[in-house]
Design an enzyme around this catalytic site. Sequence first.
Site, PDB file in Angstrom:
ATOM      1  N   LYS A  19       0.868  -1.176   0.000  1.00  0.00           N
ATOM      2  CA  LYS A  19       0.000   0.000   0.000  1.00  0.00           C
ATOM      3  C   LYS A  19       0.903   1.224   0.000  1.00  0.00           C
ATOM      4  O   LYS A  19       2.062   1.148   0.415  1.00  0.00           O
ATOM      5  CB  LYS A  19      -0.850  -0.027   1.288  1.00  0.00           C
ATOM      6  N   GLY A  73     -22.664   4.681   4.939  1.00  0.00           N
ATOM      7  CA  GLY A  73     -21.806   5.154   3.851  1.00  0.00           C
ATOM      8  C   GLY A  73     -22.311   4.670   2.512  1.00  0.00           C
ATOM      9  O   GLY A  73     -22.185   3.483   2.192  1.00  0.00           O
ATOM     10  N   VAL A  74     -22.914   5.588   1.739  1.00  0.00           N
ATOM     11  CA  VAL A  74     -23.406   5.198   0.413  1.00  0.00           C
ATOM     12  C   VAL A  74     -22.649   5.981  -0.668  1.00  0.00           C
ATOM     13  O   VAL A  74     -23.221   6.733  -1.441  1.00  0.00           O
ATOM     14  CB  VAL A  74     -24.945   5.362   0.291  1.00  0.00           C
ATOM     15  N   GLY A  75     -21.335   5.785  -0.668  1.00  0.00           N
ATOM     16  CA  GLY A  75     -20.463   6.378  -1.684  1.00  0.00           C
ATOM     17  C   GLY A  75     -20.327   5.433  -2.858  1.00  0.00           C
ATOM     18  O   GLY A  75     -21.285   4.751  -3.248  1.00  0.00           O
ATOM     19  N   ASN A  76     -19.128   5.344  -3.411  1.00  0.00           N
ATOM     20  CA  ASN A  76     -18.919   4.536  -4.613  1.00  0.00           C
ATOM     21  C   ASN A  76     -19.355   3.085  -4.437  1.00  0.00           C
ATOM     22  O   ASN A  76     -20.027   2.521  -5.292  1.00  0.00           O
ATOM     23  CB  ASN A  76     -17.431   4.561  -4.994  1.00  0.00           C
ATOM     24  N   VAL A  77     -18.957   2.477  -3.330  1.00  0.00           N
ATOM     25  CA  VAL A  77     -19.297   1.066  -3.119  1.00  0.00           C
ATOM     26  C   VAL A  77     -20.682   0.931  -2.483  1.00  0.00           C
ATOM     27  O   VAL A  77     -21.526   0.148  -2.945  1.00  0.00           O
ATOM     28  CB  VAL A  77     -18.237   0.365  -2.229  1.00  0.00           C
TER      29      VAL A  77
HETATM   30  P1  NAD Z   1     -16.276   6.580  -0.947  1.00  0.00           P
HETATM   31  O1  NAD Z   1     -15.413   7.667  -0.403  1.00  0.00           O
HETATM   32  O2  NAD Z   1     -16.765   6.663  -2.348  1.00  0.00           O
HETATM   33  O3  NAD Z   1     -17.557   6.362  -0.017  1.00  0.00           O
HETATM   34  C1  NAD Z   1     -17.507   6.401   1.361  1.00  0.00           C
HETATM   35  C2  NAD Z   1     -18.779   7.084   1.818  1.00  0.00           C
HETATM   36  O4  NAD Z   1     -18.808   7.032   3.239  1.00  0.00           O
HETATM   37  C3  NAD Z   1     -18.825   8.559   1.411  1.00  0.00           C
HETATM   38  O5  NAD Z   1     -20.093   8.827   0.834  1.00  0.00           O
HETATM   39  C4  NAD Z   1     -18.638   9.294   2.732  1.00  0.00           C
HETATM   40  O6  NAD Z   1     -19.350  10.522   2.777  1.00  0.00           O
HETATM   41  C5  NAD Z   1     -19.225   8.294   3.717  1.00  0.00           C
HETATM   42  N1  NAD Z   1     -18.748   8.412   5.091  1.00  0.00           N
HETATM   43  C6  NAD Z   1     -17.512   8.701   5.554  1.00  0.00           C
HETATM   44  N2  NAD Z   1     -17.487   8.643   6.906  1.00  0.00           N
HETATM   45  C7  NAD Z   1     -18.746   8.308   7.284  1.00  0.00           C
HETATM   46  C8  NAD Z   1     -19.364   8.071   8.528  1.00  0.00           C
HETATM   47  N3  NAD Z   1     -18.693   8.193   9.676  1.00  0.00           N
HETATM   48  N4  NAD Z   1     -20.672   7.721   8.547  1.00  0.00           N
HETATM   49  C9  NAD Z   1     -21.370   7.595   7.386  1.00  0.00           C
HETATM   50  N5  NAD Z   1     -20.841   7.828   6.178  1.00  0.00           N
HETATM   51  C10 NAD Z   1     -19.547   8.170   6.128  1.00  0.00           C
HETATM   52  O7  NAD Z   1     -15.422   5.249  -0.705  1.00  0.00           O
HETATM   53  P2  NAD Z   1     -15.697   3.829  -1.340  1.00  0.00           P
HETATM   54  O8  NAD Z   1     -14.781   3.634  -2.489  1.00  0.00           O
HETATM   55  O9  NAD Z   1     -17.158   3.639  -1.491  1.00  0.00           O
HETATM   56  O10 NAD Z   1     -15.155   2.875  -0.172  1.00  0.00           O
HETATM   57  C11 NAD Z   1     -15.955   2.626   0.976  1.00  0.00           C
HETATM   58  C12 NAD Z   1     -15.189   1.715   1.916  1.00  0.00           C
HETATM   59  O11 NAD Z   1     -14.898   0.482   1.247  1.00  0.00           O
HETATM   60  C13 NAD Z   1     -13.839   2.265   2.369  1.00  0.00           C
HETATM   61  O12 NAD Z   1     -13.582   1.813   3.679  1.00  0.00           O
HETATM   62  C14 NAD Z   1     -12.860   1.604   1.423  1.00  0.00           C
HETATM   63  O13 NAD Z   1     -11.560   1.526   1.989  1.00  0.00           O
HETATM   64  C15 NAD Z   1     -13.498   0.245   1.277  1.00  0.00           C
HETATM   65  N6  NAD Z   1     -13.118  -0.438   0.039  1.00  0.00           N
HETATM   66  C16 NAD Z   1     -13.365   0.140  -1.159  1.00  0.00           C
HETATM   67  C17 NAD Z   1     -13.004  -0.529  -2.329  1.00  0.00           C
HETATM   68  C18 NAD Z   1     -13.302   0.060  -3.688  1.00  0.00           C
HETATM   69  O14 NAD Z   1     -13.212  -0.688  -4.688  1.00  0.00           O
HETATM   70  N7  NAD Z   1     -13.678   1.314  -3.791  1.00  0.00           N
HETATM   71  C19 NAD Z   1     -12.369  -1.788  -2.268  1.00  0.00           C
HETATM   72  C20 NAD Z   1     -12.157  -2.371  -1.013  1.00  0.00           C
HETATM   73  C21 NAD Z   1     -12.526  -1.680   0.140  1.00  0.00           C
END
Ligand code: NAD
Length: 362
Positions: free
Chosen positions: A80, A188-192
Amino acid sequence: MSVFTHPEFDNHEHLSFHCDPKTGLRAIIAVHNTSRGPALGGCRMFPYSSEEEALTDVLRLSRGMTYKSALANLDLGGGKSVIIGNPHQHKTEALLESMGRFLESLGGLYIAAEDSGTSVADLKVMAGCTDYVAGVSSRPGFDGKPSSGDPSPATAYGTFVGIQSAVKHKLGRTDPDDLEGLSVAIQGVGNVGYRLARHLKDAGASLSVFDIHHDNMNRAVDELGATAVSADEILFLPVDVLAPCAMGATFNDESIPRMQAPIVAGAANNQLYRSGHDYTLWQKGILYAPDFVINAGGIIDVYYERIGAEPAVVRSHVESIGDTLDEIFARSKRDERPTGEIANELAEERFEHHPAEVRIPG
Ligand code: NAD
């Protein structure tokens, strides 16, 4: 600041620090273990409050990637990188190019992908200076739809498959494609998280969501009919499944006693505040899908981007996350031990006894 005696060091094979005063880049690359292949893992940009904090983060994340790739049966090691800085203020093209040169200097020992604070566009800038980036090629995704290289859709699908496995084991639902009436809380309803919510909704589940970013929360409410709840409620609702998809360290001595969901299955990395909290969850009767198992869809997708494969091959590999979880849940039940412990042991078997000559093209 200690390195070899750092509590998170765990016999890392390699650690590099890079400083470029011209661009302001201060970055660390950590390579935990390469017995299965070159280390592949995200490049995170975050405004760490200290170098110590950045080092701790990169060591923990790097080790986690070794376990994740081994359990996903990928010929990859764990690594990483972190860039110390605020992605909204300090990210410049020159800084990203400098990071690209830093990656190049390691000659392929470590390959960077997107992470929190870096995007496909950022990785493409780095790619101008090195071959050792992943998650940047436009191609058909695991579902056959056009993909920018963003691993989030595969992560979300793998998490959905993992929830199906957990529901089968804990709630005895026999048809994994029918989640009619299943209640799921997503933090958390972001990308994933958003994409996971869509899969769940399509399978008939009802959703409760919370996100600190209100636009994201409103999108899930407006487009998927989710119920918005507060920050104080989301972890403690009487739902079937709690899916943490925000940041880590969610499950700790304060939160676990108040939780009501019988299943924890979500995509966030490092969900446990400390490793022993899988024992606390298990003692409470909560089935925990270890984070590094259920969220491996993205690394699987990125792996195939480098070696090339038909979407059906990638999809089937992502779906194998469900088989791995089936095995972990079954062993946990049989041996009466927490799922996290079992997953760690399975991963260690796979990277400690793996022939070192496996390599994917750099
Ligand atoms: P992202 O930044 O697109 O989404 C995260 C969401 O969580 C955002 O909408 C943010 O506003 C929200 N958030 C942050 N802190 C919060 C809290 N305390 N309470 C509620 N919402 C909160 O990130 P992502 O790519 O969707 O990843 C989400 C998680 O999955 C992360 O922990 C990331 O490390 C993990 N992950 C992602 C991937 C990937 O392919 N993107 C792969 C493996 C693991």
